[in-house]
Design a protein around this motif. Structure first.
Motif, PDB file in Angstrom:
ATOM      1  N   UNK A 221       0.734  -1.210  -0.239  1.00 47.25           N
ATOM      2  CA  UNK A 221       0.011   0.040  -0.093  1.00 47.25           C
ATOM      3  C   UNK A 221       0.762   1.318   0.133  1.00 47.25           C
ATOM      4  N   UNK A 222       2.144   1.116  -0.420  1.00 47.14           N
ATOM      5  CA  UNK A 222       2.911   2.453  -0.186  1.00 47.14           C
ATOM      6  C   UNK A 222       2.665   2.949  -1.728  1.00 47.14           C
ATOM      7  N   UNK A 223       2.989   4.442  -1.711  1.00 52.10           N
ATOM      8  CA  UNK A 223       3.070   4.839  -3.150  1.00 52.10           C
ATOM      9  C   UNK A 223       4.469   4.637  -3.661  1.00 52.10           C
ATOM     10  N   UNK A 224       4.498   4.123  -4.825  1.00 48.23           N
ATOM     11  CA  UNK A 224       5.703   3.712  -5.474  1.00 48.23           C
ATOM     12  C   UNK A 224       5.811   4.314  -6.778  1.00 48.23           C
ATOM     13  N   UNK A 225       7.002   4.947  -7.100  1.00 50.32           N
ATOM     14  CA  UNK A 225       7.156   5.484  -8.635  1.00 50.32           C
ATOM     15  C   UNK A 225       8.302   4.506  -9.127  1.00 50.32           C
ATOM     16  N   UNK A 226       7.865   4.142 -10.237  1.00 48.98           N
ATOM     17  CA  UNK A 226       9.053   3.265 -10.855  1.00 48.98           C
ATOM     18  C   UNK A 226       9.495   4.420 -11.971  1.00 48.98           C
ATOM     19  N   UNK A 227      10.716   4.390 -12.167  1.00 50.73           N
ATOM     20  CA  UNK A 227      11.431   5.275 -13.039  1.00 50.73           C
ATOM     21  C   UNK A 227      11.465   4.432 -14.487  1.00 50.73           C
ATOM     22  N   UNK A 228      11.191   5.398 -15.296  1.00 50.23           N
ATOM     23  CA  UNK A 228      11.372   4.643 -16.689  1.00 50.23           C
ATOM     24  C   UNK A 228      12.790   3.899 -16.939  1.00 50.23           C
ATOM     25  N   UNK A 229      12.742   2.461 -17.111  1.00 53.25           N
ATOM     26  CA  UNK A 229      13.918   1.997 -17.158  1.00 53.25           C
ATOM     27  C   UNK A 229      13.732   0.423 -17.696  1.00 53.25           C
ATOM     28  N   UNK A 230      14.719   0.195 -18.940  1.00 58.27           N
ATOM     29  CA  UNK A 230      14.669  -1.076 -19.367  1.00 58.27           C
ATOM     30  C   UNK A 230      15.045  -2.220 -18.366  1.00 58.27           C
ATOM     31  N   UNK A 250       2.346   5.092  -8.583  1.00 56.71           N
ATOM     32  CA  UNK A 250       2.300   6.642  -8.898  1.00 56.71           C
ATOM     33  C   UNK A 250       1.761   6.776 -10.306  1.00 56.71           C
ATOM     34  N   UNK A 251       2.506   5.856 -11.231  1.00 57.02           N
ATOM     35  CA  UNK A 251       2.177   6.004 -12.675  1.00 57.02           C
ATOM     36  C   UNK A 251       0.786   5.720 -12.985  1.00 57.02           C
ATOM     37  N   UNK A 252       0.070   4.706 -12.113  1.00 58.77           N
ATOM     38  CA  UNK A 252      -1.227   4.236 -12.189  1.00 58.77           C
ATOM     39  C   UNK A 252      -2.082   5.596 -12.000  1.00 58.77           C
ATOM     40  N   UNK A 253      -1.795   6.018 -10.806  1.00 60.40           N
ATOM     41  CA  UNK A 253      -2.595   7.179 -10.004  1.00 60.40           C
ATOM     42  C   UNK A 253      -2.449   8.388 -11.036  1.00 60.40           C
ATOM     43  N   UNK A 254      -1.171   8.828 -11.361  1.00 59.81           N
ATOM     44  CA  UNK A 254      -1.005  10.125 -12.558  1.00 59.81           C
ATOM     45  C   UNK A 254      -1.850   9.897 -13.829  1.00 59.81           C
ATOM     46  N   UNK A 255      -1.573   8.646 -14.443  1.00 58.04           N
ATOM     47  CA  UNK A 255      -2.549   8.355 -15.694  1.00 58.04           C
ATOM     48  C   UNK A 255      -3.858   8.723 -15.463  1.00 58.04           C
ATOM     49  N   UNK A 256      -4.561   8.438 -14.278  1.00 52.98           N
ATOM     50  CA  UNK A 256      -5.955   8.634 -14.191  1.00 52.98           C
ATOM     51  C   UNK A 256      -6.266  10.210 -13.832  1.00 52.98           C
ATOM     52  N   UNK A 257      -5.343  10.903 -13.623  1.00 51.63           N
ATOM     53  CA  UNK A 257      -5.578  12.331 -13.457  1.00 51.63           C
ATOM     54  C   UNK A 257      -5.667  13.434 -14.720  1.00 51.63           C
ATOM     55  N   UNK A 258      -6.173  14.275 -14.609  1.00 51.75           N
ATOM     56  CA  UNK A 258      -6.223  15.239 -15.983  1.00 51.75           C
ATOM     57  C   UNK A 258      -4.980  16.187 -15.852  1.00 51.75           C
ATOM     58  N   UNK A 259      -4.334  15.892 -17.110  1.00 51.46           N
ATOM     59  CA  UNK A 259      -3.025  16.249 -17.100  1.00 51.46           C
ATOM     60  C   UNK A 259      -2.989  17.888 -17.149  1.00 51.46           C
ATOM     61  N   UNK A 260      -4.247  18.526 -17.295  1.00 53.65           N
ATOM     62  CA  UNK A 260      -3.891  20.039 -17.560  1.00 53.65           C
ATOM     63  C   UNK A 260      -4.509  20.552 -16.371  1.00 53.65           C
ATOM     64  N   UNK A 261      -5.788  20.003 -15.802  1.00 57.08           N
ATOM     65  CA  UNK A 261      -6.401  20.540 -14.545  1.00 57.08           C
ATOM     66  C   UNK A 261      -5.822  20.241 -13.343  1.00 57.08           C
TER      67      UNK A 261
END
Length: 377
Positions: A221-230, A250-261
């Motif tokens: 349940x931690x917030x985890x960011x994966x850096x872009x990485x091969x 974090x990537x899943x959370x961010x993708x569900x947010x409005x990039x402008x607002x």
């Protein structure tokens, strides 16, 4: 002090400088170490290296010299100022080198010295190496009998026309590929240096072991960011984080947010996750991590935004020093990432941000999982 004694001291100090160069050229590490006092220091800030005492200087010389394909150092004495049993001085250097990693070039440098009179004669108490000019253009020549990847073939006369000057450079002078896993002793040197600099380090066999260890290190349940990485993609770690509900990815959370607002909210969750998991472009045997980025999204988390950082690093990314790490970024990692970005996004990548971590950030403890196998770029 009479004029004769001052002259004799200068001659002996110049002989000490010459002895240093001779010991380096002859790869006589034990003799090199004996030229320093018991607390003598050899500093190379541009590398960076700092060796204290004859034993460290001997071992450090071994580590440096085993990386050489060939090395030539020419020394010219500079000014010497004598003050009783101590003295200061300088020596000027011209060096040619080619390392087994592929790094090569010439430089002009200065040694800034302090000396001490001892019962065995004058000795160094400090040598500080300062590079004044560096040219990493591939060297055209080769040492006779060189065994490195750039050893020249025997020369013979030819009546063939000279190559077209617009043709691509021959592979004989191109840098060696950065794809071979570092041997065990180099991995251990890098691991020891990283630990000395404050990183937690685990040397693991392969990507599967790293994948299992990351799962243990990440709290549920931690917030985890994966850096872009091969490395994360190929190992399955990226999917473990972003493709499951075990973590607040974090990537899943961010993708569900409005990039402008909600741009400000996206920025905040990317910058301050509980844990950031990524990789780096290079790790040096002197204990530094080098990360490059086109967008910089992971770097804030790396340097203090995240509660914890975990880096998974393949054995092929271990290099001798910072200059070699920077060459690896530019000559190896960037072309591969650009090719991927062209396919994925229709545009090449770039090294817009470059981060060197000589120690973990105070607010972000860092763990390096150093693998014995090659993975990623």
């Amino acid at each position: 002090m009479n004029d004769f004694q001052a002259t004799a001291d200068r001659v002996e100090i110049q002989a000490l400088q010459g002895e240093f160069t001779d010991a380096v050229m002859m790869r006589d590490r034990a003799r090199l170490a004996r030229l320093f006092t018991a607390d003598g220091v050899l500093r190379m800030p541009n590398v960076p290296i700092e060796l204290v005492g004859p034993e460290q200087i001997r071992l450090g010389g071994e580590k440096l010299q085993e990386q050489w394909d060939f090395f030539v150092q020419t020394t010219h004495p500079g000014a010497i100022e004598i003050d009783g049993d101590t003295a200061t001085g300088r020596a000027y250097l011209h060096e040619l080198a080619r390392l087994r990693s592929g790094f090569q070039g010439l430089n002009y440098a200065v040694y800034h010295d302090r000396y001490q009179r001892t019962p065995d004669g004058w000795r160094f108490t400090e040598r500080v190496y300062e590079v004044r000019y560096l040219d990493t253009t591939p060297l055209a020549g080769s040492a006779p009998g060189s065994t490195g990847p750039h050893a020249a073939a025997p020369t013979r006369r030819s009546t063939a026309p000279a190559p077209d000057s617009t043709a691509p450079a021959q592979h004989a002078t191109a840098p060696a590929p950065y794809t071979e896993p570092a041997p065990a002793e180099r991995l251990e040197r890098a691991a020891a240096a990283l630990r000395a600099n404050g990183f937690a380090v685990e040397v693991l066999d392969d990507a599967a072991a790293a994948r299992a260890r990351v799962a243990e290190l990440l709290p549920a349940d931690a917030t985890v960011l994966t850096a872009a990485s091969e490395t994360l993609r190929l190992s399955g770690i990226d999917e473990d984080v972003n493709g499951t509900d075990r973590y607040r990815a974090v990537r899943r959370l961010a993708s569900a947010m409005d990039r402008a607002a909600e741009a400000d909210g996206i920025r905040r969750i990317i910058a301050t996750p509980d844990v950031v998991v990524g990789s780096v472009a290079a790790v040096t045997e002197t204990g530094a991590l080098v990360a490059a980025s086109a967008g910089g999204s992971q770097l804030t988390a790396y340097v203090g935004g995240a509660g914890r950082a975990v880096w998974v690093v393949g054995a092929q990314k271990v290099v001798l020093d910072l200059p070699t790490a920077l060459r690896r970024v530019q000559d190896h990692a960037l072309p591969l990432e650009s090719a991927r970005a062209e396919t994925a996004y229709g545009q090449p990548s770039a090294v817009n941000q470059l981060l060197v971590l000589n120690a973990p950030a105070r607010m972000t403890p860092g763990t390096v999982l150093l693998l014995r196998e090659a993975i990623g770029y």
